[in-house]
Design an enzyme around this catalytic site. Structure first.
Site, PDB file in Angstrom:
ATOM      1  CG  ASP A  14      29.705  41.727  38.300  1.00 51.38           C
ATOM      2  OD1 ASP A  14      29.682  42.520  37.343  1.00 51.38           O
ATOM      3  OD2 ASP A  14      29.852  42.077  39.490  1.00 51.38           O
ATOM      4  CE  LYS A  17      25.198  41.795  32.950  1.00 51.64           C
ATOM      5  NZ  LYS A  17      25.661  41.290  34.250  1.00 51.64           N
ATOM      6  N   GLY A  41      30.098  46.731  34.182  1.00 55.67           N
ATOM      7  CA  GLY A  41      31.470  46.419  33.782  1.00 55.67           C
ATOM      8  C   GLY A  41      31.430  45.057  33.124  1.00 55.67           C
ATOM      9  CG  HIS A  42      28.907  44.202  30.531  1.00 55.49           C
ATOM     10  ND1 HIS A  42      27.793  44.391  29.756  1.00 55.49           N
ATOM     11  CD2 HIS A  42      28.477  44.265  31.818  1.00 55.49           C
ATOM     12  CE1 HIS A  42      26.734  44.563  30.541  1.00 55.49           C
ATOM     13  NE2 HIS A  42      27.121  44.505  31.785  1.00 55.49           N
ATOM     14  CD  GLN A 225      23.275  47.639  36.076  1.00 55.49           C
ATOM     15  OE1 GLN A 225      22.325  48.010  35.417  1.00 55.49           O
ATOM     16  NE2 GLN A 225      24.511  48.077  35.824  1.00 55.49           N
TER      17      GLN A 225
HETATM   18  P1  GDP Z   1      29.285  40.852  33.302  1.00 53.38           P
HETATM   19  O1  GDP Z   1      29.165  42.133  34.056  1.00 53.38           O
HETATM   20  O2  GDP Z   1      28.083  39.995  33.438  1.00 53.38           O
HETATM   21  O3  GDP Z   1      29.678  41.040  31.868  1.00 53.38           O
HETATM   22  O4  GDP Z   1      30.462  40.045  34.012  1.00 53.38           O
HETATM   23  P2  GDP Z   1      31.891  40.645  34.487  1.00 53.38           P
HETATM   24  O5  GDP Z   1      32.724  40.841  33.304  1.00 53.38           O
HETATM   25  O6  GDP Z   1      31.699  41.787  35.409  1.00 53.38           O
HETATM   26  O7  GDP Z   1      32.408  39.459  35.395  1.00 53.38           O
HETATM   27  C1  GDP Z   1      32.619  38.178  34.900  1.00 53.38           C
HETATM   28  C2  GDP Z   1      34.082  37.794  35.144  1.00 53.38           C
HETATM   29  O8  GDP Z   1      34.232  36.406  34.972  1.00 53.38           O
HETATM   30  C3  GDP Z   1      35.022  38.440  34.154  1.00 53.38           C
HETATM   31  O9  GDP Z   1      36.263  38.646  34.757  1.00 53.38           O
HETATM   32  C4  GDP Z   1      35.118  37.381  33.050  1.00 53.38           C
HETATM   33  O10 GDP Z   1      36.328  37.482  32.304  1.00 53.38           O
HETATM   34  C5  GDP Z   1      35.084  36.132  33.859  1.00 53.38           C
HETATM   35  N1  GDP Z   1      34.468  34.968  33.217  1.00 53.38           N
HETATM   36  C6  GDP Z   1      33.394  34.928  32.360  1.00 53.38           C
HETATM   37  N2  GDP Z   1      33.076  33.647  32.064  1.00 53.38           N
HETATM   38  C7  GDP Z   1      33.937  32.872  32.751  1.00 53.38           C
HETATM   39  C8  GDP Z   1      34.081  31.451  32.904  1.00 53.38           C
HETATM   40  O11 GDP Z   1      33.330  30.652  32.347  1.00 53.38           O
HETATM   41  N3  GDP Z   1      35.077  31.013  33.722  1.00 53.38           N
HETATM   42  C9  GDP Z   1      35.910  31.862  34.369  1.00 53.38           C
HETATM   43  N4  GDP Z   1      36.857  31.350  35.141  1.00 53.38           N
HETATM   44  N5  GDP Z   1      35.799  33.198  34.256  1.00 53.38           N
HETATM   45  C10 GDP Z   1      34.812  33.692  33.477  1.00 53.38           C
HETATM   46  P1  IMO Z   2      27.159  44.453  35.518  1.00 47.47           P
HETATM   47  O1  IMO Z   2      26.395  44.963  34.326  1.00 47.47           O
HETATM   48  C1  IMO Z   2      27.194  43.907  39.840  1.00 47.47           C
HETATM   49  C2  IMO Z   2      25.218  46.987  42.255  1.00 47.47           C
HETATM   50  C3  IMO Z   2      26.113  47.822  43.143  1.00 47.47           C
HETATM   51  C4  IMO Z   2      25.146  48.114  44.283  1.00 47.47           C
HETATM   52  C5  IMO Z   2      23.814  48.296  43.562  1.00 47.47           C
HETATM   53  C6  IMO Z   2      23.454  49.743  43.276  1.00 47.47           C
HETATM   54  O2  IMO Z   2      28.628  44.514  35.364  1.00 47.47           O
HETATM   55  O3  IMO Z   2      26.654  43.110  35.919  1.00 47.47           O
HETATM   56  P2  IMO Z   2      24.306  51.513  41.482  1.00 47.47           P
HETATM   57  O4  IMO Z   2      25.659  52.115  41.276  1.00 47.47           O
HETATM   58  O5  IMO Z   2      23.767  50.801  40.302  1.00 47.47           O
HETATM   59  O6  IMO Z   2      23.327  52.491  42.054  1.00 47.47           O
HETATM   60  O7  IMO Z   2      24.534  50.417  42.652  1.00 47.47           O
HETATM   61  O8  IMO Z   2      23.938  47.595  42.345  1.00 47.47           O
HETATM   62  N1  IMO Z   2      25.620  46.971  40.826  1.00 47.47           N
HETATM   63  C7  IMO Z   2      26.213  45.934  40.225  1.00 47.47           C
HETATM   64  N2  IMO Z   2      26.650  44.760  40.731  1.00 47.47           N
HETATM   65  N3  IMO Z   2      27.306  44.145  38.536  1.00 47.47           N
HETATM   66  C8  IMO Z   2      26.841  45.308  38.001  1.00 47.47           C
HETATM   67  O9  IMO Z   2      26.798  45.534  36.670  1.00 47.47           O
HETATM   68  C9  IMO Z   2      26.317  46.280  38.863  1.00 47.47           C
HETATM   69  N4  IMO Z   2      25.799  47.522  38.694  1.00 47.47           N
HETATM   70  C10 IMO Z   2      25.376  47.922  39.894  1.00 47.47           C
HETATM   71  O10 IMO Z   2      27.229  47.093  43.572  1.00 47.47           O
HETATM   72  O11 IMO Z   2      25.023  46.985  45.115  1.00 47.47           O
HETATM   73 MG    MG Z   3      30.192  43.245  35.521  1.00 44.40          MG
END
Ligand code: GDP
Ligand code: IMO
Ligand code: MG
Length: 413
Positions: A14, A17, A41-42, A225
């Protein structure tokens, strides 16, 4: 010369990416997912419109870009179809842009049931998985009894392979975990139905990537991840079940190791983690709460609150080494606006973090697009992170939108 770039989460996932892959897709011809599954979840934000991608590469919104799901991914056909339908409903021509490796592993309903049953059985030792069946799907792959996407091509083969698998998993579900078994017929019929829609997308990703390479095209490899969730290098056993580190970009796609030019590590300006497991710099005070609130730190897949803490430079130094990270993208800098001081963990003494304290900034950095627009203390914080990790900062993210970004280095020259 074309450039092939790996984009990785350097922490516990998270890091942002999705946003960065979407942004950099403007410069490439293809985006490849090489590990993980719909545990990812991107999030992409474009002009107030928010899209969360789970299996489909974050380049999918761009015209003239090909998206690939590689052999290293565990693919839930039903989750894929759901995601495809959502995107098609928004007018994104997914079928035109997406291709899937024949060799990707199928994630089946048995895996989901097992994941949930195991977590329940672990009780207070639960890993806190996303409950999507990721671990059990990779187990079947490694045990050499799993199904692959190519098995969808022929009904007889599919039935022959699925039947013993169903029997085995149902035995475990019923007799070991004491939960309900899943009807073979229903799983098979559903798979056949969904399979029909996926079949036309199957391809030999290895040869498609070779063609792009021969045509001198830029390719992005999108990690899911983060490095600290890596099955080998992460905080085992509180990890995911795939290699999330740079080497997986090669093994999970069939693009040879020497063909990569750059590894971009995505890190938040602080640290978060969803699920259980060690997190030495975690904050249980008002600062942690403030990060969670300002950063809207709730899981994009499971909506669980993310744990928050200070930046861990010691862990990140190791992550740089494991992945040969070339440069950094630091995200969510804006979340630290208004902190009087900001801390960086620079050492451990008997397992306890030692912090360096830097002056914070009161000005807003939200949406800033030029480095000179950042307060001096924010610039100093970024410079210190770069110095500690001994690599440059290439990109700074100051908000969720694609445009809320400072580009310091053009990675494509
Ligand atoms: P990913 O899994 O690495 O793609 O990241 P996620 O989408 O799960 O989580 C990142 C969260 O931070 C999302 O809700 C994005 O919309 C938000 N986000 C990304 N970059 C920024 C930033 O620079 N500032 C803020 N405030 N939010 C951001
Ligand atoms: P993105 O790509 C954050 C974590 C779960 C748990 C562990 C194992 O959005 O960054 P799993 O279901 O993979 O067997 O769970 O890994 N986890 C993540 N945490 N971002 C993710 O993906 C994750 N995918 C799995 O919360 O701790
Ligand atoms: Mg994510």
């Amino acid at each position: 010369m074309a450039r092939n770039i790996i984009i990785l989460g350097a922490q516990w996932g998270d890091e942002g990416k999705g946003k960065i892959v979407d942004l950099l897709t403007q410069k490439v011809s293809a985006v490849v997912r090489f590990q993980g599954g719909h545990n990812a979840g991107h999030t992409l934000v474009i002009d107030d419109d928010k899209i969360i991608l789970r299996l489909i590469p974050s380049g999918i919104l761009h015209d003239n870009v090909r998206c690939f799901i590689g052999n290293g991914v565990v693919l839930s056909p039903s989750a894929l179809l759901e995601e495809m339908d959502e995107l098609e409903a928004r007018g994104v021509p997914v079928k035109k842009r997406l291709r899937i490796s024949y060799a990707s592993s199928l994630l089946l309903p048995y895996h989901v049931a097992l994941d949930k049953a195991r977590e329940l059985a672990r009780g207070s030792d639960a890993i806190g998985t996303t409950g999507r069946g990721i671990g059990p799907a990779y187990e079947d792959k490694v045990a050499r009894r799993g199904l692959r996407a190519s098995d969808l091509l022929d009904a007889n083969t599919l039935a022959e392979k699925l039947e013993p698998l169903a029997e085995y998993h149902n035995f475990m579900l019923q007799n070991y975990y004491g939960v309900e078994s899943l009807s073979f017929k229903k799983v098979f019929d559903d798979l056949m139905q969904v399979g029909e829609k996926i079949k036309p997308l199957l391809t030999d990703v290895v040869m498609d990537l070779k063609q792009l390479q021969d045509d001198n095209k830029n390719i992005l490899f999108e990690g899911a991840q983060g490095a600290l969730l890596d099955i080998d290098h992460g905080t085992y056993p509180f990890v995911t079940s795939s290699n999330t580190t740079a080497g997986a970009a090669s093994t999970g796609s069939g693009f040879g190791p020497l063909y990569f030019d750059y590894v971009l590590g995505i890190i938040k300006a602080y640290t978060t983690r969803v699920g259980s497991g060690p997190f030495p710099t975690e904050l249980h005070d008002a600062f942690g709460k403030r990060m969670a609130e300002r950063g809207n730190e709730f899981g994009s897949v499971t909506k669980r609150p993310r744990r928050c803490g200070w930046f861990d430079a010691v862990a990140m130094q190791r992550v740089v080494q494991i992945n040969s990270i070339s440069g950094l993208c630091i995200t969510k800098l804006d979340v630290l606006d208004g902190f009087e001081t900001v801390k960086i963990c620079v050492a451990y003494e008997n397992g306890v973090p030692t912090y360096e304290e830097l002056p914070g900034w009161s000005e807003s950095t939200y949406g800033v697009k030029e480095i000179s627009g950042l307060p001096v203390n924010a610039q100093n914080y970024l410079a210190r992170l770069s110095e500690l990790l001994e690599i440059p900062v290439d990109i700074v993210s100051t908000g969720p939108d694609r445009n809320e970004t400072i580009i310091l280095n053009d990675l494509f020259g």
